[in-house]
Each structure stands twice: as structure tokens, then as C-alpha cells.
Design a protein around this motif. Structure first.
Motif, PDB file in Angstrom:
ATOM      1  N   ASP A 197       6.505   7.230   4.598  1.00  0.00           N
ATOM      2  CA  ASP A 197       6.835   6.797   3.246  1.00  0.00           C
ATOM      3  C   ASP A 197       5.769   6.454   2.330  1.00  0.00           C
ATOM      4  OD1 ASP A 197       8.430   6.190   1.112  1.00  0.00           O
ATOM      5  OD2 ASP A 197       9.412   4.480   1.938  1.00  0.00           O
ATOM      6  N   VAL A 198       5.153   6.996   1.471  1.00  0.00           N
ATOM      7  CA  VAL A 198       4.036   6.905   0.799  1.00  0.00           C
ATOM      8  C   VAL A 198       4.461   6.628  -0.716  1.00  0.00           C
ATOM      9  CG1 VAL A 198       1.742   7.856   0.020  1.00  0.00           C
ATOM     10  CG2 VAL A 198       2.674   8.491   2.061  1.00  0.00           C
ATOM     11  N   THR A 199       4.365   5.725  -1.201  1.00  0.00           N
ATOM     12  CA  THR A 199       4.289   5.403  -2.548  1.00  0.00           C
ATOM     13  C   THR A 199       3.024   5.004  -3.423  1.00  0.00           C
ATOM     14  OG1 THR A 199       4.752   3.039  -2.019  1.00  0.00           O
ATOM     15  CG2 THR A 199       6.983   4.462  -2.058  1.00  0.00           C
ATOM     16  N   SER A 226       4.912   3.571   6.621  1.00  0.00           N
ATOM     17  CA  SER A 226       4.659   3.526   5.125  1.00  0.00           C
ATOM     18  C   SER A 226       3.387   3.418   4.597  1.00  0.00           C
ATOM     19  CB  SER A 226       5.814   2.641   4.931  1.00  0.00           C
ATOM     20  OG  SER A 226       5.378   1.314   4.965  1.00  0.00           O
ATOM     21  N   ALA A 283       2.089   1.855   1.029  1.00  0.00           N
ATOM     22  CA  ALA A 283       2.349   1.621  -0.234  1.00  0.00           C
ATOM     23  C   ALA A 283       1.406   0.904  -1.046  1.00  0.00           C
ATOM     24  CB  ALA A 283       3.552   0.365  -0.162  1.00  0.00           C
ATOM     25  N   TRP A 294      -3.952  -0.655  -0.418  1.00  0.00           N
ATOM     26  CA  TRP A 294      -2.695  -0.192   0.388  1.00  0.00           C
ATOM     27  C   TRP A 294      -2.369  -0.966   1.382  1.00  0.00           C
ATOM     28  CZ3 TRP A 294      -0.400   4.358  -0.742  1.00  0.00           C
ATOM     29  CH2 TRP A 294      -1.018   5.465  -1.877  1.00  0.00           C
ATOM     30  N   GLY A 329       5.001   2.194  -7.873  1.00  0.00           N
ATOM     31  CA  GLY A 329       6.068   2.333  -6.654  1.00  0.00           C
ATOM     32  C   GLY A 329       6.651   3.872  -6.708  1.00  0.00           C
ATOM     33  N   THR A 330       5.729   4.943  -7.325  1.00  0.00           N
ATOM     34  CA  THR A 330       6.176   6.132  -7.196  1.00  0.00           C
ATOM     35  C   THR A 330       6.166   6.908  -5.954  1.00  0.00           C
ATOM     36  OG1 THR A 330       5.515   6.413  -9.480  1.00  0.00           O
ATOM     37  CG2 THR A 330       6.084   8.532  -8.145  1.00  0.00           C
ATOM     38  N   PRO A 331       7.227   7.386  -5.394  1.00  0.00           N
ATOM     39  CA  PRO A 331       7.112   8.043  -4.037  1.00  0.00           C
ATOM     40  C   PRO A 331       6.601   9.244  -3.908  1.00  0.00           C
ATOM     41  CG  PRO A 331       9.534   7.210  -4.365  1.00  0.00           C
ATOM     42  CD  PRO A 331       8.757   7.119  -5.809  1.00  0.00           C
ATOM     43  N   LEU A 332       5.545   9.489  -3.146  1.00  0.00           N
ATOM     44  CA  LEU A 332       4.992  11.071  -2.977  1.00  0.00           C
ATOM     45  C   LEU A 332       5.979  11.949  -3.049  1.00  0.00           C
ATOM     46  CD1 LEU A 332       2.431  12.503  -2.911  1.00  0.00           C
ATOM     47  CD2 LEU A 332       2.440  12.178  -0.672  1.00  0.00           C
ATOM     48  N   ALA A 333       7.215  11.680  -2.376  1.00  0.00           N
ATOM     49  CA  ALA A 333       8.217  12.509  -1.966  1.00  0.00           C
ATOM     50  C   ALA A 333       8.956  13.077  -3.100  1.00  0.00           C
ATOM     51  CB  ALA A 333       9.181  12.126  -0.854  1.00  0.00           C
ATOM     52  N   ASP A 334       8.731  12.237  -4.235  1.00  0.00           N
ATOM     53  CA  ASP A 334       9.475  12.640  -5.544  1.00  0.00           C
ATOM     54  C   ASP A 334       8.756  13.538  -6.298  1.00  0.00           C
ATOM     55  OD1 ASP A 334      11.540  11.120  -5.138  1.00  0.00           O
ATOM     56  OD2 ASP A 334      11.192   9.549  -6.712  1.00  0.00           O
TER      57      ASP A 334
END
Length: 646
Positions: free
Chosen positions: A507-509, A247, A249, A257, A513-518
């Protein structure tokens, strides 16, 4: 300042001359030049003497019409003249070539115009800039002031990132889940694995390797090259092996980071970094096909991406699923050892003609690369030119083209006819195979593959090309939809690699806290210039969305271009005394609108094409729509107006 060696592979320079001592005998050198490439020797002769009359006098050696049989007299005379230049103490010109002279020489070399816009790229990517004394990044003075960078991945791109970060004075650490450097060249060890980009270009511009044994070298040699670069530049001492980044973050308060890694014992640790560079590449693990009964197969199932070198195929009945790049290498490599080989094809690939059977680099050419100034750089240019932007016209769609089902333009159709002619020549006595082997999509719609004796393999008596869909696998056979059973002892899955979701293993945020996946969803990644993402400050994605040069060249030029840009972004932060940099949303969106619009006019969006370049909605998410020279130029330096800095 980086005190590492200037070069791992020593490159010959004019100061090394004369080769045979003052007024030495040119005969031994002349004999060495017999196997060297005549066009390249002409460029060296002109480069060392600055006598442009040579270009007209010996123009015949650069004319493709003379490639097979002509211009031998001219080639011999070039060798004689160059041997004299190399072995006497007569004054020689040194220093960078004037731009116009370089362009004139380049145009003569490739027998076609080389426009001025290509000159900076060619000087950089063919190694001339560093060789001729241009200021290196390390000459700018120490950078960073404690600014620390984490790089994820120690393959070709990650090593390059380490070299350039070190030159620029930045503190960095690289994490890699493997036991050694090399990335795909460490993990891919299936029989026949190698480059399909010419070896002399598939390398770093700052480390021109004179010792490639073949024009398309095997994976072990590429891995050795990368290891030597990592060791020579001190990159290895910055790498943590057998450790996976799980991850990243972003912390809004500190503007840093938190990078969480997991070691071989499962222990997780957090390292704080000012910037993160992901260098894990496009391919992120093997794709295992969803075939009923596959788990019930009693024999050995081997994926090309997870090959066990101890696997013995001697006398075995082998079935290969897939006809892409890895299949086209592994099949010919094992065909002499197996009792039977069944190839299950879903979609055929366009196959680039094999120029000659022996692809070994002649010893005379290798000697020239080690000892003759400028030979290696000019030969690198030759290999680059014919495998790069010259192909771009063939991927551009002509909306008025009258044969849109099979090609996209006049140039595309000419390419198709050339590939067809080769297939017909190779399979002249097997019309049954020819019918199966010809794709129904335009050339370059998918990756064009270099022939490793694929067609010749298909004609072997113990080889069977099967195009009916696979229905299921039993304990000892592959069953197709028509009910045919093909017995097998070993099943090789040449079914490719996981591409999407991009960066899915981390898991990148970002901010808040916005996830890159979103932001990207499962399969719709976007970035500004394929590298930076709004809301994710100081995150740089190498080989990111829509950055792959799928019309030609290799990942090496992509890596160097993007890393150059990343270091420019870090320098911009330092110059502005800022801590965080991210692209403006409107700039990002406008750029991606341009990407999508341009891709509508590229062959990868052709309705007949289904490939890993595209996502589930059909949008092309891997390919860059621009020429290499365009994208390279875009990445020369970041535009502060496109970014928010704080």
C-alpha cells in the motif's frame, strides 16, 4: 567508505603472470587451454600483447562459417602463442584498452561491426571497467550524511542495490518476506529450474563468476552465487528476513517515508526512510487458473512457483497445465520418472534451438576463467552480444512488410524460418506434433524459450500433447471440451505469475496521501524512465513499467542500470542540499508518450499476441521499446531539469 572486499570471486590480472614462474615450461598451461574457447583466447592474446596483427592473422577462428570444423590450425597456434605469453616474464601491456582498439577487437570477436555507441556499455557490463582500475563508486567518498534508504526485496536486484548503496556510503536496510536471499531463485525449486540467459552473463558485472558449471546453470547454482555476493559485500547484515513490507506512506512535513513492515509473528513496525527502492521484481506470486473442479482434484496439485521438493513423481500419471518457461523446464526434467505425462497446451511457444546436448562448461574453460587474465570478461562479452541488442531488429515492425500475420519484417521472418527449421528437424517423424507445436504469432511476440529437450520429450511414447481447451477437473482426471478424460495422479500448474497490479502487494501513498493504486489503476502503471513517479518523491521502482528488455539479455543489466540511476538521484539530492526528488509531470507524460508511440512499432503490440506483457486494454506495460544500449545510456545520470527538488 565501504571496507568490504573488492571482489567475492577473485579475477586474474596481468600481475598474476607468469603462471609457471619465470621462463617456466608452457606445456602444462598449453594443455589446460585445449578446452578453452579459441575466439576468446585470441582476444586475451591481443589484449595482453596489444598486437593487433593477431586479429587479421587468426580471423578464421571468429568466422561462424568455421564454427564446426574449420580453423583448428589457427586455434592451435593461438594456444601456443598464448601459453608462451602466460608463462614467461616478458613485459606485458596493462591498463585499460584504448576505446578504438577495444572496438576493433570486439568487432573481430563477434565477426560483425561493433559501433562506438556500444563501447561504454560493453566495458561496464562485461567487467572491464572495474578490472582495469576505473574509479569505483566507493572512491567518491562517504555519501548520505544520515540519509537512510529502505529496499524492499533481497533478490538479484535488491542485493545489487545493497552493494551499490553501501559503496556510495548510504545507510540502508532491506526487507524480505523469505528466510534467505535470492528472491525467485530461492522460491522456485521445481525440477529443471534454471536460467535461459547464458550463465556467464546472468550475473553482476562487478562479480564475474568463473565457476559456472554449465553454460545455462540450474537455479541452485544461481542461488549460491547470490548468497556469496550478499555475504561477501556485507549485504546480509542489512537484511530483515521473514518480514513483509505492507505499506509505504510519504509524509509531506518531514519529507520522509513511513515504511510499515509485518514480522513473522504478525507484529507491525514502522521505520522512517528518506528513500524507498522497490526490488520485488515483475513476478509477484503464482497465478492459479480458474478451472471448474480444480479444488475437487483428489491427487496432488502443485504450482511450479510453490513447489514442494519432497513431492515424489515416480510412477505417477502427471498432467501439466501450460507450455511456458516453467513447463518447458519441468517437463523434460520429470519425463523419465513418471508413468505418463499429459501436457495441456493453450498456446505454443517458439523454441530456441539447443546448440548442443552437453552444456557443461569444459574444465579447461573454467581453468582459463580462474587463471587467465581477461578471459572471463571477454567470454562474458561473447555471451552478452548474441543474446541482446542483436535481436532488437527482429522486434521492430516494418509497416510495409508483406506477411504481417506471421512476422513483422524481413529479419523477423528469417528468425521465424530458423525456428521453424529447428522444429521441423526435431519433429520430422511426428507431423501431428509439428502442427500443434508451431505458434501463430511472430517470434518474440512472447518470450522465446530455450529448448531443454522439449520437442524430444513430446515424442516420448508415454507423453501426450493435448490442445483442446480444459473444460473441468474431476477427482482423478482432466476433462477437455471434447469430452476426453485424461487420468492423473498429480496436476502441475505451470500457469505463470501475477504481474499486475504492479506493486500491488504494498500500500503505497505519496504526496497528500495519494494512493499509487489510484494513479496506476489496476493494470496501467507508468513511470519516468521506468523508475520514478510524479507525486511520489524518492520512490524508485526497479523493474518498473516498460523497463523489461524483452528482446534479450537479462534482469541483471536492468538492475545494474536502474540502481546506477537511483544512486545518481540520491547523489543529486545531496549535491543540491535537497530532501525530495520527483519527476515533473510534463516530463513523465512526454516520456510515456514516446514509449507508447515506440511500442506501436514493436512485435509485442502485434494483434495476434496475448501475453503478460500487456494489460486488459492491450497496452504493453512490461516491455521497454528501446535497445539495451539506449536504455542503459538514458540511465547514466539523472537530468536535474527533469525533476523537482525541494
Amino acid at each position: 567508505m565501504n571496507d568490504r572486499p573488492v571482489s567475492v570471486y577473485r579475477r586474474p590480472v596481468p600481475d598474476d603472470l607468469p603462471l609457471a614462474g619465470p621462463d617456466g615450461d608452457p606445456a602444462p598451461v598449453r594443455a589446460r587451454l585445449a578446452d578453452a574457447e579459441p575466439r576468446t583466447l585470441l582476444m586475451v592474446l591481443t589484449h595482453l600483447t596489444r598486437d593487433v596483427s593477431h586479429l587479421d592473422r587468426f580471423a578464421a577462428v571468429c568466422d561462424p562459417a568455421n564454427a564446426e570444423s574449420g580453423a583448428e590450425r589457427e586455434a592451435d597456434e593461438i594456444r601456443d602463442l598464448l601459453a608462451d605469453v602466460l608463462t614467461t616474464s616478458a613485459p606485458r601491456e596493462t591498463g585499460p584498452l584504448p576505446s578504438e582498439l577495444f572496438r576493433r577487437m570486439a568487432s573481430a570477436y563477434v565477426h560483425e561491426p561493433v559501433d562506438e555507441e556500444f563501447v561504454p556499455l560493453l566495458l561496464d557490463q562485461c567487467g572491464f571497467a572495474k578490472l582495469d582500475g576505473a574509479p569505483a563508486a566507493a572512491d567518491r567518498g562517504p555519501g548520505g550524511d544520515g540519509f537512510h534508504v529502505v529496499v524492499v526485496g533481497a533478490g538479484l536486484s535488491g542485493i545489487c542495490a545493497g552493494v551499490k548503496l553501501g559503496e556510495a556510503g548510504y545507510s540502508y536496510r532491506i526487507y524480505d518476506r523469505n528466510k534467505d536471499v535470492g528472491g525467485t531463485w530461492l522460491t522456485n525449486v521445481y525440477p529443471g529450474v534454471g536460467v535461459d540467459t547464458p550463465s556467464h552473463f546472468y550475473s553482476y558485472s562487478f562479480e564475474v563468476n568463473p565457476d559456472w558449471p554449465e553454460f545455462y546453470s540450474k537455479g541452485a547454482y544461481v542461488l549460491d552465487y547470490l548468497r556469496q555476493c550478499a555475504d561477501g559485500y556485507g549485504v546480509r547484515e542489512h537484511i530483515v528476513f521473514e518480514t513483509e513490507v505492507v505499506s509505504c506512506a510519504y509524509d509531506d512535513a518531514s519529507r520522509r517515508w513511513a515504511v510499515t513492515s509485518r514480522g513473522p509473528d504478525g507484529t507491525e513496525e514502522v521505520e522512517w526512510a528518506d528513500a524507498v527502492i522497490t526490488a520485488i521484481g515483475v513476478f509477484q506470486g503464482a497465478v492459479r487458473p480458474d478451472i471448474p473442479g480444480l479444488d475437487d482434484f483428489a491427487g496432488t496439485v502443485a504450482h511450479t512457483a510453490e513447489w514442494d521438493p519432497s513431492l515424489d513423481l515416480s510412477g505417477k500419471r502427471v498432467a501439466i497445465v501450460g507450455t511456458g518457461a516453467s513447463a518447458m523446464q519441468v517437463g523434460p526434467a520429470i519425463v523419465d520418472d513418471v508413468a505418463g505425462l499429459a501436457v495441456f497446451q493453450r498456446t505454443p511457444s517458439w523454441v530456441m534451438p539447443r546448440r548442443k546436448d552437453d552444456l557443461t562448461v569444459p574444465e579447461g574453460a573454467r581453468w582459463a576463467m580462474r587463471h587467465v587474465p581477461y578471459y572471463g570478461e571477454w567470454f562474458r562479452f561473447l555471451t552478452y552480444w548474441f543474446a541482446s541488442d542483436g535481436n532488437f531488429v527482429r522486434v521492430v515492425v516494418d509497416p510495409d512488410w508483406h506477411m504481417p500475420d506471421v512476422s513483422v519484417s524481413k529479419e523477423s521472418e528469417a528468425m521465424r524460418q530458423w525456428l521453424l527449421a529447428y522444429a521441423r528437424e526435431e519433429l520430422a517423424d511426428r507431423p501431428d506434433l509439428l502442427e500443434k507445436a508451431i505458434p501463430d504469432y511472430p517470434p518474440f511476440g512472447k518470450r522465446i524459450l530455450r529448448d531443454s529437450n522439449w520437442y524430444r520429450m513430446l515424442k516420448r511414447d508415454h507423453v501426450d500433447l493435448i490442445t483442446d481447451p480444459i473444460a473441468r477437473v474431476t477427482a482423478d482426471a482432466v476433462v477437455t471440451a471434447d469430452g476426453r478424460e485424461t487420468a492423473a495422479d498429480v496436476l502441475i500448474l505451470a500457469t505463470g505469475y501475477q504481474v499486475l497490479p504492479m506493486l500491488g502487494q504494498i500500500d503505497v501513498t505519496g504526496r497528500g496521501g495519494t494512493p499509487l493504486a489510484d494513479v496506476w489503476g489496476h493494470d496501467n502503471p507508468r513511470a519516468h524512465l521506468g523508475t520514478t513517479v510524479p507525486g511520489f518523491p524518492n520512490l524508485f521502482v526497479l523493474a518498473g513499467p516498460n523497463s523489461a528488455p524483452n528482446h534479450g539479455a537479462g534482469v541483471n543489466i536492468l538492475a545494474e542500470s536502474q540502481i546506477h540511476y537511483v544512486v545518481g538521484c540520491l547523489d543529486l539530492l545531496r549535491e543540491r542540499e535537497a530532501r525530495a526528488l520527483e519527476p515533473r509531470q510534463d516530463v513523465h507524460d512526454a516520456y510515456n508518450e514516446q514509449v507508447d508511440k515506440a511500442l506501436e512499432g514493436r512485435v509485442w503490440s502485434h494483434p495476434s499476441v496475448r501475453s503478460y506483457y500487456r494489460n486488459s486494454t492491450g497496452r504493453v506495460v512490461v516491455s521497454c521499446p528501446w535497445r539495451l544500449v539506449d536504455y542503459w545510456t538514458m540511465l547514466r545520470s539523472p537530468d536535474p531539469a527533469e525533476y523537482t527538488l525541494d
